[in-house]
Structures are given as C-alpha cells and as structure tokens.
Design a protein around this motif. Structure first.
Motif, PDB file in Angstrom:
ATOM      1  N   ASN A  10      64.307  24.015  23.612  1.00  0.00           N
ATOM      2  CA  ASN A  10      63.636  22.735  23.343  1.00  0.00           C
ATOM      3  C   ASN A  10      62.530  22.539  24.357  1.00  0.00           C
ATOM      4  N   THR A  35      63.100  20.114  19.481  1.00  0.00           N
ATOM      5  CA  THR A  35      63.899  21.336  19.441  1.00  0.00           C
ATOM      6  C   THR A  35      63.088  22.462  18.807  1.00  0.00           C
ATOM      7  N   ASN A  37      63.346  25.622  17.015  1.00  0.00           N
ATOM      8  CA  ASN A  37      64.282  26.493  16.295  1.00  0.00           C
ATOM      9  C   ASN A  37      63.807  27.933  16.190  1.00  0.00           C
ATOM     10  N   SER A 154      68.354  17.989  16.491  1.00  0.00           N
ATOM     11  CA  SER A 154      67.081  18.478  15.957  1.00  0.00           C
ATOM     12  C   SER A 154      66.561  17.506  14.888  1.00  0.00           C
ATOM     13  N   PRO A 155      65.261  17.305  14.754  1.00  0.00           N
ATOM     14  CA  PRO A 155      64.206  17.926  15.551  1.00  0.00           C
ATOM     15  C   PRO A 155      63.979  17.248  16.912  1.00  0.00           C
TER      16      PRO A 155
END
Ligand code: DP6
Length: 311
Positions: A10, A35, A37, A154-155
């Motif tokens: 993150n 975050t 991913n 998330s997000p």
C-alpha cells in the motif's frame, strides 16, 4: 502440508512516521493509504524437524535477500503469531515479492501482511472454528510492521488510534511508481521512525498530519483533484524534511528523484492537471492517476523505468 498466502502493498498519502510511546507500532498520527494490488508479497510456511524457525527466499520470483536484521524481524513476528494462536513446532517460512524490495515500495507492508495471513491459514487448519475478521488480522500484523495493517483493506485504508479500517470512498485510482533506484535503502523505515524525533520539525508533526488527513479526505471525496495533489505534495515533503532535519540528517532523494518531481510539477504548471505525487522512505516516486489520465501517462512517464497498475 504447505500453507500459503499473498498480500498487497500500500502507498500512504498521509504518512505513518513516528510511533506512539504505547508501543506495538502504534502510530503518532493517523494515516491514509491506497492499496496496491499489483505489487504483492507471497509467503509459504511448512513444518520442519528443527530446533528453530528458518527463513528462505521463495523461488519463482526475483530473489529476495533479507539482511540479518530483516530476517530476525520477520521470524520474530512469526513467533509472536504462533504464540497468539498457540501453534507449536518449528517451520520453514519462505517469502518473495513480485517487485524490488526495501527501496520505498513498501515491501515490509505486503510481506508482513502476507506472513500474518499465511500463519492464520495454518492456525485455521488446526482449529477450523477459528474466525479472525480483517480488523483483527490487521491489528496482529501491525505489531510486526506498522504499515502492514493497512494492506487488509482495499482500495482505501485509514489507520488511526482505533486501528486500521476501510475508508469508504468510491474512487479507483491507477498507480505507477517510477523506480529511480532499486537498491536497498541505507536507513530502514523502522530506523527513520526513531531518528526523526531529533528534528526540530517533529514538534507539531502529528497535528499537521492529522489536519492534512481531514483535508485530503474532503478533497478526494469532492473530486477536488488539485487540492488533493497539493496536500499529498506537502505531506511527503513534510516527511522528507523530517529526515533531512534530523540530527544527524539522513535522506533518500537522489538526482533522479528530483528530476521526476520537477517533471510532475511542470506537468501541473502546463496542463493545469497531473498526477497525485507521493514518496515513501525511499528514492522512488509514486504517481496516482484518475482513470481518464491513463492514456496520457505514457507520455508523462516516457524515458523512465516504472511499474504500473494498468495493462
Ligand atoms: C515511510 O511500517 O515500515 O512507509 O512499523 O517500524 O515496521 P515499522 O515501519 P514501517 O513504516 C512505513 C513508513 C512509511 C510511511 C507509511 O507507509 O505510512
């Protein structure tokens, strides 16, 4: 049996820098992160017949080299998790990232989150009734490495006195990080947290961060992109100013960093628009873009080595 898990990294827009005297990596101020991913860590755990736990790099990824200190911190978190869930025996813990570690891409956040999740998988296999919601896993992970507690949401994640939780904002942003330098940084984030209290700018820092957090949440929620950019810009400079005014001073920015930052400023000057810009404790520069800016990004980023979240 091999237990495995993966977790995302993150990037903080309002930074966790400085710890509360209460311990357990509780922060001196609240932080807000997105975050990532597309930047992930992977961990596997298997029981071994040995007298200690061991760490090894996980194959199939860029080879991770952990320093003696890094290994110790990682395995000591594993030991604490095993104590928490009453897990006996010794284990081989393997880990890797799908991106360069220890250079301001928050590998500590994703790797400690992945270790917490993999250990939870092992605990669940022995106790199928075990149920740990994300806030609880996040709080356990924080004790290993503070910023990892935000990787469970998330997000967006917000981390304050009561722990980390999802910040409910319906805004997806694209992310790119310009990798100016992928060598291991000479001062770790954990060391930076200690050193910055020697800076005269430390006084008032938690209050500044707190007030920026409120301002940033407002500007993001109202799609005030320019204000969001200005707040993020001020915030990462504030953190880097703490580094550079510590006694003794230390820092992460290089010539390449300043070139990227200057280019971002020029983009904003000439286009009256541009990316949100931020930096962690490292030389690399993170950019966040609205979906419709992605088509321009290739020209903004031309000539640089970067990792991006879009195809
Ligand atoms: C600059 O979470 O790595 O990335 O709790 O000591 O493990 P420890 O520190 P760490 O600190 C990260 C600091 C930062 C800012 C941030 O992510 O908010």
């Amino acid at each position: 049996m091999v237990f495995e898990a993966s977790a995302p990294s993150n990037i903080a827009l309002i930074k966790y820098m400085g710890k509360s005297p209460l311990g357990g990596n509780r922060p001196a101020n609240p932080s807000l992160s997105l975050t990532l991913n597309h930047l992930r860590s992977f961990v596997t755990i298997e029981a071994i017949d040995a007298t200690t736990d061991v760490w090894e790099p996980l194959s199939g990824f860029p080879e991770l080299k952990l320093s003696e200190g890094g290994r110790k911190k990682f395995l000591s978190h594993f030991y604490q998790l095993k104590r928490h869930w009453n897990l006996g025996g010794h284990h081989r813990v393997r880990s890797a990232n799908d991106f360069p570690p220890d250079c301001g891409l928050a590998s500590s956040a994703s790797s400690f989150a992945a270790l917490t999740l993999a250990t939870y998988e092992m605990a669940k296999s022995l106790n199928p009734n075990l149920k740990c919601p994300p806030v609880e896993l996040s709080s356990l992970s924080r004790q290993g490495s503070g910023s990892s507690c935000r990787s469970f949401f998330s997000p967006w994640a917000e981390w304050g006195d009561e722990g980390a939780e999802a910040w409910d904002l319906d805004l997806q942003l694209a992310h790119a990080v310009v990798v100016v330098d992928d060598r291991k940084k000479s001062v770790s984030s954990s060391e930076a947290h200690q050193k910055i209290s020697s800076s005269l700018l430390w006084q008032g820092r938690p209050e500044r961060a707190k007030s920026r957090l409120e301002d940033l949440k407002k500007s993001l929620a109202t799609s005030d992109w320019r204000s969001s950019y200005e707040i993020c810009w001020a915030e990462f400079w504030d953190m880097h100013a703490l580094f550079e005014t510590s006694r003794p001073a230390f820092g992460y920015m290089s010539k390449g960093t300043l070139e990227v930052l200057d280019k971002c400023r020029q983009i904003w000057l000439h286009e009256n628009d541009g990316p949100l810009v931020t930096m962690d404790a490292g030389a690399n520069v993170h950019l966040l873009l609205r979906e419709e800016q992605i088509s321009q990004a290739a020209s903004w980023l031309a000539g640089w080595n970067y990792l991006k979240s879009w195809n």
